[in-house]
Design a protein around this motif. Structure first.
Motif, PDB file in Angstrom:
ATOM      1  N   UNK A 136      -4.927   9.906 -11.349  1.00 38.22           N
ATOM      2  CA  UNK A 136      -4.810   9.183 -10.085  1.00 38.22           C
ATOM      3  C   UNK A 136      -6.182   8.777  -9.554  1.00 38.22           C
ATOM      4  N   UNK A 137      -6.313   7.484  -9.208  1.00 40.70           N
ATOM      5  CA  UNK A 137      -7.567   6.975  -8.668  1.00 40.70           C
ATOM      6  C   UNK A 137      -7.387   6.254  -7.339  1.00 40.70           C
ATOM      7  N   UNK A 138      -6.163   6.145  -6.834  1.00 43.71           N
ATOM      8  CA  UNK A 138      -5.944   5.345  -5.632  1.00 43.71           C
ATOM      9  C   UNK A 138      -5.092   6.035  -4.568  1.00 43.71           C
ATOM     10  N   UNK A 139      -4.119   6.823  -4.955  1.00 41.23           N
ATOM     11  CA  UNK A 139      -3.170   7.396  -4.005  1.00 41.23           C
ATOM     12  C   UNK A 139      -3.779   8.604  -3.302  1.00 41.23           C
ATOM     13  N   UNK A 140      -3.861   8.519  -1.973  1.00 41.13           N
ATOM     14  CA  UNK A 140      -4.457   9.603  -1.193  1.00 41.13           C
ATOM     15  C   UNK A 140      -3.422  10.451  -0.466  1.00 41.13           C
ATOM     16  N   UNK A 141      -2.219   9.926  -0.273  1.00 41.97           N
ATOM     17  CA  UNK A 141      -1.135  10.659   0.388  1.00 41.97           C
ATOM     18  C   UNK A 141       0.101  10.577  -0.508  1.00 41.97           C
ATOM     19  N   UNK A 169       0.808  -1.221   0.000  1.00 46.57           N
ATOM     20  CA  UNK A 169       0.000   0.000   0.000  1.00 46.57           C
ATOM     21  C   UNK A 169       0.840   1.269   0.000  1.00 46.57           C
ATOM     22  N   UNK A 170       2.114   1.155   0.413  1.00 47.20           N
ATOM     23  CA  UNK A 170       3.002   2.312   0.511  1.00 47.20           C
ATOM     24  C   UNK A 170       4.198   2.095  -0.406  1.00 47.20           C
ATOM     25  N   UNK A 178      -6.219  13.011  -3.731  1.00 48.01           N
ATOM     26  CA  UNK A 178      -5.220  13.169  -2.669  1.00 48.01           C
ATOM     27  C   UNK A 178      -5.740  14.064  -1.551  1.00 48.01           C
ATOM     28  N   UNK A 179      -5.701  13.539  -0.332  1.00 48.56           N
ATOM     29  CA  UNK A 179      -6.094  14.337   0.822  1.00 48.56           C
ATOM     30  C   UNK A 179      -4.881  14.926   1.523  1.00 48.56           C
ATOM     31  N   UNK A 180      -3.697  14.407   1.223  1.00 49.74           N
ATOM     32  CA  UNK A 180      -2.459  14.911   1.810  1.00 49.74           C
ATOM     33  C   UNK A 180      -1.378  14.922   0.732  1.00 49.74           C
ATOM     34  N   UNK A 181      -0.914  16.125   0.391  1.00 49.38           N
ATOM     35  CA  UNK A 181       0.109  16.276  -0.638  1.00 49.38           C
ATOM     36  C   UNK A 181       1.196  17.200  -0.134  1.00 49.38           C
ATOM     37  N   UNK A 182       2.453  16.797  -0.327  1.00 49.77           N
ATOM     38  CA  UNK A 182       3.580  17.610   0.129  1.00 49.77           C
ATOM     39  C   UNK A 182       4.375  18.120  -1.062  1.00 49.77           C
ATOM     40  N   UNK A 183       4.687  19.404  -0.990  1.00 50.51           N
ATOM     41  CA  UNK A 183       5.565  20.052  -1.964  1.00 50.51           C
ATOM     42  C   UNK A 183       6.631  20.794  -1.150  1.00 50.51           C
ATOM     43  N   UNK A 184       7.726  21.146  -1.784  1.00 53.03           N
ATOM     44  CA  UNK A 184       8.750  21.929  -1.101  1.00 53.03           C
ATOM     45  C   UNK A 184       8.806  23.310  -1.732  1.00 53.03           C
TER      46      UNK A 184
END
Length: 136
Positions: free
Chosen positions: A97-102, A51-52, A125-131
């Motif tokens: 994207x249809x599966x990845x939420x983070x 899953x990860x 995506x409910x959690x996305x990180x950018x720099x």
């Protein structure tokens, strides 16, 4: 003369098997490029309990991220930090994207406009990180 049966040779395990830990596949710093994504997707289909996925610090670009987004069925958390993903790949990921939420897209080749477009398009995506500094 009696023929003796030779034992069937055991199949050699896939090179990614050694990087599995529970439901996590860690392929960080493996020198992977866009050309490796079909093999990664095929492997993930053989191991649907994963899953990860950590694909950080490789050489993946827009083609790889688009292919992943289109074909991924099981990965809910992905780390793509430190690759060569640009605005185009990010937009395709947002659409396909249809599966990845983070997901982590830090330290890629993504502009502020690319981030804004992603936020507008993304529905999964409910959690996305950018720099702040996107290029590495």
């Amino acid at each position: 003369m009696k023929k003796t049966k030779t034992p069937k040779s055991e199949a050699k395990p896939h090179r990614f098997v050694q990087f599995i830990s529970k439901d996590n596949l860690n392929l960080c710093r493996q020198g992977l490029s866009d050309e490796d994504m079909p093999e990664i997707i095929h492997f993930l289909r053989q191991y649907p309990d994963i899953k990860t996925l950590d694909l950080s610090l490789n050489n993946l670009g827009d083609i790889a991220i688009a292919s992943f987004a289109e074909r991924n069925l099981t990965i809910t958390q992905a780390n793509f930090s430190g690759n060569n993903i640009g605005d185009f790949g990010l937009a395709i990921f947002a659409y396909k994207n249809h599966a990845t939420t983070h997901v982590n897209f830090s330290y890629n080749l993504i502009s502020e406009q690319g981030i804004a477009n992603f936020i507008e398009i993304n529905e999964i995506c409910s959690s996305t990180h950018f720099s702040r500094m996107q290029s590495h």
